[in-house]
Design a protein around this motif. Structure first.
Motif, PDB file in Angstrom:
ATOM      1  N   VAL A  70      -3.555  -1.946  -0.541  1.00 59.80           N
ATOM      2  CA  VAL A  70      -2.434  -2.705  -1.105  1.00 59.80           C
ATOM      3  C   VAL A  70      -2.057  -3.840  -0.161  1.00 59.80           C
ATOM      4  O   VAL A  70      -1.793  -4.972  -0.576  1.00 59.80           O
ATOM      5  N   ASN A  71      -2.066  -3.515   1.126  1.00 67.13           N
ATOM      6  CA  ASN A  71      -1.676  -4.512   2.129  1.00 67.13           C
ATOM      7  C   ASN A  71      -2.612  -5.723   2.128  1.00 67.13           C
ATOM      8  O   ASN A  71      -2.189  -6.849   2.395  1.00 67.13           O
ATOM      9  N   PHE A  74      -1.152  -7.634  -1.032  1.00 70.71           N
ATOM     10  CA  PHE A  74       0.269  -7.907  -1.232  1.00 70.71           C
ATOM     11  C   PHE A  74       1.069  -8.059   0.065  1.00 70.71           C
ATOM     12  O   PHE A  74       2.294  -8.185   0.008  1.00 70.71           O
ATOM     13  N   ALA A  75       0.417  -8.040   1.208  1.00 67.06           N
ATOM     14  CA  ALA A  75       1.157  -8.250   2.456  1.00 67.06           C
ATOM     15  C   ALA A  75       1.885  -9.599   2.395  1.00 67.06           C
ATOM     16  O   ALA A  75       1.345 -10.585   1.891  1.00 67.06           O
ATOM     17  N   ASP A  76       3.096  -9.591   2.881  1.00 66.68           N
ATOM     18  CA  ASP A  76       3.887 -10.821   2.884  1.00 66.68           C
ATOM     19  C   ASP A  76       3.473 -11.660   4.091  1.00 66.68           C
ATOM     20  O   ASP A  76       4.198 -11.788   5.073  1.00 66.68           O
ATOM     21  N   ILE A 431      -6.844  11.764  10.132  1.00 69.39           N
ATOM     22  CA  ILE A 431      -6.329  12.962  10.810  1.00 69.39           C
ATOM     23  C   ILE A 431      -5.280  13.580   9.907  1.00 69.39           C
ATOM     24  O   ILE A 431      -4.351  12.898   9.457  1.00 69.39           O
ATOM     25  N   LEU A 433      -2.771  17.139   8.859  1.00 68.58           N
ATOM     26  CA  LEU A 433      -2.074  18.289   9.407  1.00 68.58           C
ATOM     27  C   LEU A 433      -1.476  19.114   8.279  1.00 68.58           C
ATOM     28  O   LEU A 433      -0.851  18.568   7.368  1.00 68.58           O
ATOM     29  N   ALA A 448      -0.660  17.240   4.733  1.00 71.58           N
ATOM     30  CA  ALA A 448      -0.723  15.777   4.582  1.00 71.58           C
ATOM     31  C   ALA A 448      -1.908  15.226   5.355  1.00 71.58           C
ATOM     32  O   ALA A 448      -2.234  15.691   6.442  1.00 71.58           O
ATOM     33  N   LEU A 451      -2.722  10.794   8.645  1.00 73.16           N
ATOM     34  CA  LEU A 451      -1.383  10.561   9.195  1.00 73.16           C
ATOM     35  C   LEU A 451      -1.283   9.238   9.942  1.00 73.16           C
ATOM     36  O   LEU A 451      -0.226   8.608   9.960  1.00 73.16           O
ATOM     37  N   TYR A 454       0.194   6.305   8.217  1.00 78.08           N
ATOM     38  CA  TYR A 454       1.620   6.226   7.913  1.00 78.08           C
ATOM     39  C   TYR A 454       2.313   5.152   8.744  1.00 78.08           C
ATOM     40  O   TYR A 454       3.451   4.800   8.483  1.00 78.08           O
ATOM     41  N   ARG A 455       1.612   4.656   9.777  1.00 76.41           N
ATOM     42  CA  ARG A 455       2.177   3.546  10.545  1.00 76.41           C
ATOM     43  C   ARG A 455       2.331   2.313   9.663  1.00 76.41           C
ATOM     44  O   ARG A 455       3.195   1.490   9.853  1.00 76.41           O
ATOM     45  N   ASN A 456       1.420   2.185   8.707  1.00 77.96           N
ATOM     46  CA  ASN A 456       1.522   1.103   7.722  1.00 77.96           C
ATOM     47  C   ASN A 456       0.903   1.632   6.445  1.00 77.96           C
ATOM     48  O   ASN A 456      -0.282   1.442   6.179  1.00 77.96           O
ATOM     49  N   ILE A 457       1.731   2.322   5.696  1.00 75.07           N
ATOM     50  CA  ILE A 457       1.227   3.065   4.544  1.00 75.07           C
ATOM     51  C   ILE A 457       0.563   2.138   3.521  1.00 75.07           C
ATOM     52  O   ILE A 457      -0.356   2.530   2.810  1.00 75.07           O
ATOM     53  N   ALA A 458       1.026   0.886   3.472  1.00 73.68           N
ATOM     54  CA  ALA A 458       0.445  -0.049   2.493  1.00 73.68           C
ATOM     55  C   ALA A 458      -0.976  -0.444   2.874  1.00 73.68           C
ATOM     56  O   ALA A 458      -1.726  -0.946   2.042  1.00 73.68           O
TER      57      ALA A 458
ATOM     58  N   MET B   9       4.425  13.983  11.171  1.00 80.36           N
ATOM     59  CA  MET B   9       4.598  14.248   9.744  1.00 80.36           C
ATOM     60  C   MET B   9       6.049  14.120   9.315  1.00 80.36           C
ATOM     61  O   MET B   9       6.348  13.792   8.167  1.00 80.36           O
ATOM     62  N   CYS B  14       5.823   4.144   7.690  1.00 77.78           N
ATOM     63  CA  CYS B  14       6.237   2.756   7.821  1.00 77.78           C
ATOM     64  C   CYS B  14       5.294   1.894   6.995  1.00 77.78           C
ATOM     65  O   CYS B  14       4.202   2.316   6.638  1.00 77.78           O
ATOM     66  N   SER B  15       5.722   0.704   6.759  1.00 78.26           N
ATOM     67  CA  SER B  15       4.865  -0.193   6.019  1.00 78.26           C
ATOM     68  C   SER B  15       5.214  -1.626   6.373  1.00 78.26           C
ATOM     69  O   SER B  15       6.386  -1.969   6.540  1.00 78.26           O
ATOM     70  N   LYS B  17       5.832  -5.430   5.502  1.00 78.29           N
ATOM     71  CA  LYS B  17       6.542  -5.958   4.346  1.00 78.29           C
ATOM     72  C   LYS B  17       5.545  -6.407   3.275  1.00 78.29           C
ATOM     73  O   LYS B  17       4.597  -7.128   3.570  1.00 78.29           O
ATOM     74  N   GLN B  18       5.778  -5.928   2.082  1.00 83.66           N
ATOM     75  CA  GLN B  18       4.917  -6.308   0.970  1.00 83.66           C
ATOM     76  C   GLN B  18       5.689  -7.213   0.009  1.00 83.66           C
ATOM     77  O   GLN B  18       6.912  -7.078  -0.140  1.00 83.66           O
ATOM     78  N   ASP B  19       4.977  -8.090  -0.624  1.00 82.34           N
ATOM     79  CA  ASP B  19       5.601  -8.978  -1.603  1.00 82.34           C
ATOM     80  C   ASP B  19       4.822  -8.858  -2.907  1.00 82.34           C
ATOM     81  O   ASP B  19       3.835  -9.556  -3.122  1.00 82.34           O
ATOM     82  N   GLN B  22       4.017 -11.663  -5.561  1.00 78.65           N
ATOM     83  CA  GLN B  22       2.831 -12.526  -5.473  1.00 78.65           C
ATOM     84  C   GLN B  22       1.949 -12.397  -6.708  1.00 78.65           C
ATOM     85  O   GLN B  22       1.182 -13.304  -7.026  1.00 78.65           O
TER      86      GLN B  22
END
Lengths: 477, 175
Positions: A70-71, A74-76, A431, A433, A448, A451, A454-458, B9, B14-15, B17-19, B22
């Protein structure tokens, strides 16, 4: 028009998914969790009975995408989305990249030990939806760039390869301990299909070449097929505001029926080592209800409308345009039919090798285990386990594989953890857990994956999540 | 390690920023091209024609007016090639007609007797050319050929004929 609605519906189903992998590497052989029976009916189980909390005993959602995230789109980031699509999707993905999905929700799941304590029975119902679509590269190039300035370049129609289904699964399984550390299991399944679609056998191409008479010759050589069942009925029900009732009816034997089986075993050659394997969803659904199939089969080359004198003057009322249309339709008929078809389930294979070590823990089983055919094997529970797992699934473009290394840790009787590192086509840094908590008879597990993503789920290519709530008895509480 | 993972867990993901707005800017506008029309008249037919008019006929052509094209066409071009290997000069006209028979556009080619070079003409439609509505409303193409020379001479070229070939190239909006 109905076809286009169907195609839109399918595209929606497909589009909603970004890719879902099916590998349940955290649950596999995590035998403190009753649902581990669902991925290996021959798992080492020591429950007296268990009952899943209806609709909460097993919820799993696996999501991911190979080739793009997705990123990426769609990343801004201030970049033009059209450039990103062109560079990262059109230029960056190949036809083995997939968009697919699976979810499972257990509606009912329970198990009990038989009079013969070596036998454990489990049964239940779960709903499953899954779809997979490979990146339709050449179709995307046509949609973005078109065929201009691509003389002699063949657009491969086989790039359209997709399938999906929604069904309820009714199952009954038996897990049986045999002699010499061997536990085997089997699960019979009845599939009640709600809808199904597949277009996985497409062949052919579209190409523009220099024409014989005119400037270009456009050739379509197609052998394409889309098979669907249940979708017309669902669309009609949706239009009439009775979609939920129709889904329910079709999910409880009012749609298409199928049969399947799971097989599995666990083998303990000694107290430290455990070998397991399972084969899941060896089955099919026979699609007979509300079947609608579409085919496009033939070959035609067109060089525009052609008027060649003197033949053209022989009949002043001659309609060259209609002749052209009729000729194309005759050469490449687009047809539909209602022929029944078999839809095979995506069969999965698991295998694992585990080495137990560390502190020996007391068995939870309330029995004189020496009386069991499995003898003293049940006594062997260790605080630690380490090993590897193999996963394979049959897909339209051939089997996909994942390799997992895992570490299992039991912290007393109340808490057990499983950590995994998995390599597959989605990611090399997965990874995962799993946490299993046993509070008296109440069992709660959360698993899950991936993992680090999850730092940047997109930006992840893969994510999965499972949770469940059960009541478990070992007969001693 | 397991404890650290457990804590991981518990943290919400985090993510960046998404737009997703677009998507509105995503533009799929492929350029499609193919042959349009091919017309061929051998010299003997031209000689057999009684008078100046060699032939005229209306060709129903609904590729442009079909909704799948007309609702999406943005701009494009039609390229004509006219080749004359007959011994007489010719005048070939292509007219685009709407459903009421009104002439929306006319393209005329006057081509000298052989030997002559192929006439190539690109006609642009859209913002940089003629109105794209001409294309969108065209349901008939009328072709007229006139003989501007005699009806007896025969070209020394093998298989002498007048030939019109054409291609269309249009940008269409898919999204």
């Amino acid at each position: 028009m109905r076809l286009f609605k169907n195609l839109f519906f399918l595209a929606l189903l497909q589009g909603c998914g970004f890719a879902f992998g099916q590998n349940k590497e955290l649950l596999y052989d995590f035998n403190e969790i009753p649902q581990s029976l669902m991925v290996n009916p021959g798992v080492l189980s020591d429950f007296q009975w268990y009952a899943g909390v209806p609709a909460l005993s097993g919820i799993s959602l696996h999501a991911g995408s190979s080739g793009i995230s997705v990123n990426d789109i769609f990343a801004d980031d201030g970049l033009d989305i059209n450039d990103k699509v062109r560079d990262r999707a059109i230029g960056g993905m190949n036809i083995r990249d997939e968009l697919s999905g699976i979810f499972q929700i257990e509606l009912l799941n329970a198990g009990f030990r038989g009079r013969n304590p070596d036998n454990f029975y489990s049964f239940g119902i779960y709903a499953e939806g899954n779809s997979i679509g490979y990146w339709f590269k050449d179709y995307a190039i046509l949609a973005v760039d078109g065929n201009a300035d691509r003389l002699n370049e063949k657009f491969d129609l086989s790039h359209l390869k997709s399938r999906g289904e929604l069904m309820n699964v009714f199952h009954f399984g038996i897990n049986k301990r045999l002699k010499k550390g061997l536990t085997v299991g089997a699960r019979a399944k009845i599939y009640s299909g709600i809808f199904d679609f597949n277009t996985t056998q497409n062949k052919g191409y579209f190409v523009t070449t220099p024409g014989q008479n005119n400037i270009y010759a456009s050739t379509l050589d197609a052998d394409m097929r889309l098979r669907t069942s249940g979708i017309d009925e669902l669309l009609t029900a949706n239009d009439e505001g009775r979609l939920a009732g129709t889904v329910l009816k079709r999910g409880f034997f009012g749609g298409n029926l199928g049969l399947g089986a799971d097989l599995g075993f666990s083998y303990q050659p000694n107290e430290k080592w455990v070998v397991t394997a399972s084969l899941l969803d060896l089955g099919f659904v026979y699609q007979t209800s509300d079947v609608k199939n579409y085919t496009l089969n033939g070959r035609a080359t067109v060089e525009g409308a052609q008027v060649i004198l003197p033949d053209a003057l022989s009949d002043p009322n001659r309609d060259f345009w209609q002749e052209l249309i009729d000729e194309i339709e005759a050469l490449i008929p687009f047809e539909d039919n209602t022929k029944n078809y078999l839809a095979f389930r995506p069969t999965q294979l698991y295998a694992s090798l585990r080495y137990n070590f560390g502190k020996e823990m007391a068995s939870k089983v309330a029995c004189n285990c020496e009386d069991l055919v499995s003898g003293s094997a049940l006594r062997y529970r260790y605080a630690n386990g380490v090993g590897g797992q193999l996963y394979m699934i049959n897909r339209p473009r051939g089997p996909q594989m994942a390799l997992t290394a895992f570490y299992l840790k039991r912290l007393g009787e109340a808490l057990s953890l499983k950590a995994t590192y998995t390599v597959d086509k989605f990611t090399y840094s997965n990874i995962g857990l799993g946490i299993n908590v046993q509070a008296g008879p109440v069992n709660l597990y959360v698993l899950a994956n991936n993992l680090l993503a999850y730092r940047n789920i997109a930006d992840t290519n893969y994510a999965s999540f499972m949770l469940g709530l059960n009541i478990i008895s070992w007969g001693n509480n | 390690m397991l404890l650290a993972l457990s804590l991981t867990m518990l943290f919400p993901g985090c993510s960046e920023k998404q737009d997703f707005d677009q998507y509105e800017q995503l533009s799929l506008e492929p350029i499609l091209e193919g042959s349009l029309l091919y017309i061929e008249a051998p010299e003997r037919i031209i000689n057999q024609a009684n008078g100046v008019m060699v032939y005229t006929f209306d060709l129903r052509f609904e590729a442009f007016s079909s909704s799948i094209f007309s609702e999406r066409a943005i701009e494009g071009s039609i390229t004509y090639f006219v080749e004359n290997t007959t011994s007489k000069p010719l005048d070939v006209t292509a007219e685009f007609l709407d459903a009421s028979g009104n002439v929306l556009d006319t393209e005329n080619f006057t081509i000298a007797a052989a030997p002559t070079a192929i006439i190539q003409r690109d006609i642009e439609y859209g913002p940089n050319g003629r109105s794209i509505d001409i294309i969108k409303n065209t349901v008939t193409i009328r072709i007229t050929a006139q003989n501007l020379g005699d009806t007896t001479s025969v070209s020394s070229f093998p298989d002498p004929k007048v030939k019109l070939t054409s291609r269309a190239q249009f940008r269409v909006r898919v999204k």
